[in-house]
Write an enzyme that holds these catalytic residues in place. Structure first.
Site, mmCIF file in Angstrom:
data_model
loop_
_atom_site.group_PDB
_atom_site.id
_atom_site.type_symbol
_atom_site.label_atom_id
_atom_site.label_comp_id
_atom_site.label_asym_id
_atom_site.label_seq_id
_atom_site.Cartn_x
_atom_site.Cartn_y
_atom_site.Cartn_z
ATOM 1 N N LYS A 1 0.689 -1.176 0.002
ATOM 2 C CA LYS A 1 -0.075 -0.015 -0.132
ATOM 3 C C LYS A 1 0.928 1.232 -0.076
ATOM 4 C CE LYS A 1 -3.810 1.497 2.870
ATOM 5 N NZ LYS A 1 -4.511 1.474 4.086
ATOM 6 N N SER B 1 -9.345 1.654 3.279
ATOM 7 C CA SER B 1 -8.441 2.323 2.494
ATOM 8 C C SER B 1 -7.661 1.734 1.790
ATOM 9 C CB SER B 1 -7.860 3.635 3.322
ATOM 10 O OG SER B 1 -6.906 2.760 4.478
ATOM 11 N N SER C 1 -9.691 -0.823 7.213
ATOM 12 C CA SER C 1 -9.068 -0.721 6.029
ATOM 13 C C SER C 1 -8.278 -1.518 5.398
ATOM 14 C CB SER C 1 -8.116 0.715 6.051
ATOM 15 O OG SER C 1 -8.757 1.941 6.373
#
Lengths: 470, 68
Positions: free
Chosen positions: A82, A157, A181
């Site tokens: 990420k 996210s 997330s």
């Protein structure tokens, strides 16, 4: 018919073939790089592809393995991160105009461990802005899309991370989870995602969202793959904020398949009153519980404080901490924030210290209440989320107003896993969340692994279709 | 439901105290978000016992010298 193609191989399968010298890390890496180049324009799951570095790492891995065998189960295995995990010499943007030119000098702790294991970095995944503002169309890159239906959200996210694994762009990735997330995107994309116990995986070098609730954790296709990743990334880091110094089991070896006698707690009041399930989601959850009963588990009702109590505490704490992280930029260049992120953090500067303390004192009570419930059961089970919604702009106040099944376990710090539990009529995945006692991450993975092996859901993959040439 | 008990003028004073000198459109966002925040804060349990500890107290063991 199970989907075919080398790009859909699991990490565990790839590791076995690489160790047996039947699969080349170079071939595997090239397979993913080609697939990303061909299909990621449909999904926007990557913001940076590190193709040259990946090829170099893959060649080095192949040479080392040929000479001396693999040094770890992840040797030669491609993965991604990420884009809030620092990568030395590679931009790390948090998907924000504020960090468009940010190139860290040092890898995150997770990145260092994955590199040391011999894994191959494919690139950095799309995220919500600073893992908090999204979905957003006014920030550095477009939002990621759901590979099961590109009109739908991959959730956030860790949006790009989960989408990339589901789409066969990588077998593994690292994400972060502050209120859901990792688990929300895992649920939306039909992959496995683990929010480990707070402090089990070092957050050093992960751009912070909220210090008190941030967790770094893996996403992959199966629980077995998560266990292999956790074996590498878990562990005490003296320089890691909040890092826990606890003995570590062999997470992969703990996947014995044994769940007979398992005591599963279900917080029915949450599912029927606090956040009532839609009928199809309830049916999928009931079916998942039936699988566990057939495997010899016992189901019990448990009672936890209301979801809203957990969310009020978490959100007040989070807004203060987020404001403190972004205060100077909010004062000097608020225009560089996406509207969603700016809205969600700006009022944090107006919270009184007394109210922050109230929220922290509430957290003590709420975390204790959770551990008291967990002491009487083995795991808690509930859906992670409803199937993925359409990808469209949402008012940023949704983060304050909408409830979820995930935030409470950031407050408690417990390990919480999301796995796929079937598919809706429209093809979007259902999800199951399994929550364990603190630092009992191995047991959580074993419980999830047993379900995956007893059901056919891992045989289905999304079909990506390129538009016809004009 | 958003708590609108604070006036815009009061929120402006709070914003300036926080060092936020915002253009009008961002101030509107702040007023809106602040209302939701106050609603959440109003639901937090109060009337705590003096000895009720918050979850983030200082742990001295974190600062012990590391071996090696």
């Amino acid at each position: 018919m199970a989907p075919s193609g080398l790009h859909f191989i699991t990490l565990a399968e790839a590791a076995k073939l690489i160790a047996a010298k039947k699969l080349s890390p170079v071939e595997l890496t090239e397979t993913y790089l080609t697939r990303i180049a061909d299909y990621d324009p449909l999904l926007n799951s990557f913001v940076t592809v590190t193709a040259d570095r990946a090829r170099e790492q893959a060649r080095a891995a192949e040479a080392e393995i040929t000479a001396a065998g693999p040094r770890s189960k992840l040797h030669g295995i491609p993965y991604c991160l990420k884009d809030i995990f620092d990568t030395a010499g590679i931009r790390t943007t948090a998907h924000s105009k504020l960090l468009a030119e940010n190139v860290p000098a040092r890898d995150s702790a997770c990145g260092e461990k994955l590199t040391a294991s011999g894994a191959v970095l494919l690139g950095k995944n799309a995220t919500w802005e600073f893992a908090h503002g999204g979905p957003s169309w006014d920030i550095l890159f477009p939002p990621a899309r759901n590979p099961w239906n590109t009109d739908h959200t991959p959730a956030g996210s860790s949006s790009g991370s989960a989408a990339a694994v589901a789409a066969g762009f990588a077998p593994a990735t690292m994400g972060s989870d502050t209120g859901g997330s990792i688990r929300g995107p895992a649920a939306a994309n039909g992959v496995a995602g683990l929010k480990p116990t707070y402090g089990l995986v070092s957050r050093r070098g992960v751009i912070p969202n909220c210090f008190s609730h941030d967790h770094a954790g893996p996403l992959a296709w199966t629980c077995e793959d998560l266990a292999l990743l956790l074996d590498v990334v878990a562990g005490y880091d003296p320089a890691g904020p909040g890092s826990a110094n606890v003995p570590l089991p062999d997470y992969a070896a703990a996947l014995t398949g044994e769940v007979k006698g398992l005591v599963i707690g279900v917080p029915w009041r949450w599912l029927e009153e606090d956040l009532p399930l839609k009928p199809a989601t309830r049916a999928a959850f009931d079916a998942a519980l039936a699988v566990y009963k057939a495997l010899g588990a016992e189901i019990r009702e448990v009672s936890l404080p209301r979801i809203r109590a957990y969310e009020d505490s978490k959100r007040v704490i989070a807004m203060v901490e987020l404001f403190s992280i972004h205060a100077e930029d909010l004062r000097k260049r608020p225009h560089l924030f996406g509207a969603s992120l700016r809205y969600r953090i700006i009022a944090g500067g107006l919270i009184r210290a007394e109210d922050y303390m109230l929220a922290m004192r509430a957290r003590t009570d709420l975390a204790r209440a959770m551990q008291n419930v967990m002491s009487g059961i083995d795991v808690l089970m509930l859906p992670t989320a409803e199937p993925a919604a359409k990808l469209e702009p949402v008012h940023p106040s949704s983060l304050f107003l909408k409830s979820s099944f995930t935030t409470a376990f950031n407050v408690g710090g417990n390990p919480a896993l999301s796995i796929c539990s079937g598919y809706a009529e429209d093809g979007l995945p259902f999800s199951l969340q399994i929550v364990g006692k603190l630092f009992d991450d191995a047991h959580v993975l074993r419980v999830g692994d047993a379900y995956e092996k007893a059901t056919p859901w891992r045989e289905r993959r999304p079909a990506l279709v390129l538009p016809a040439p004009a | 439901m958003s708590d609108t008990s604070r006036t815009r003028e009061e929120i402006l004073v709070l914003a300036k105290t926080a060092g936020l000198d915002l253009p009008a459109e961002y101030f509107d966002e702040l007023v809106d978000a602040y209302g939701h925040l106050q609603t959440m804060i109003s639901r937090l349990p109060r009337n705590r016992a003096r000895s009720d500890e918050p979850a983030h107290v200082f742990h001295a063991t974190t600062f012990l010298p590391q071996e090696g």
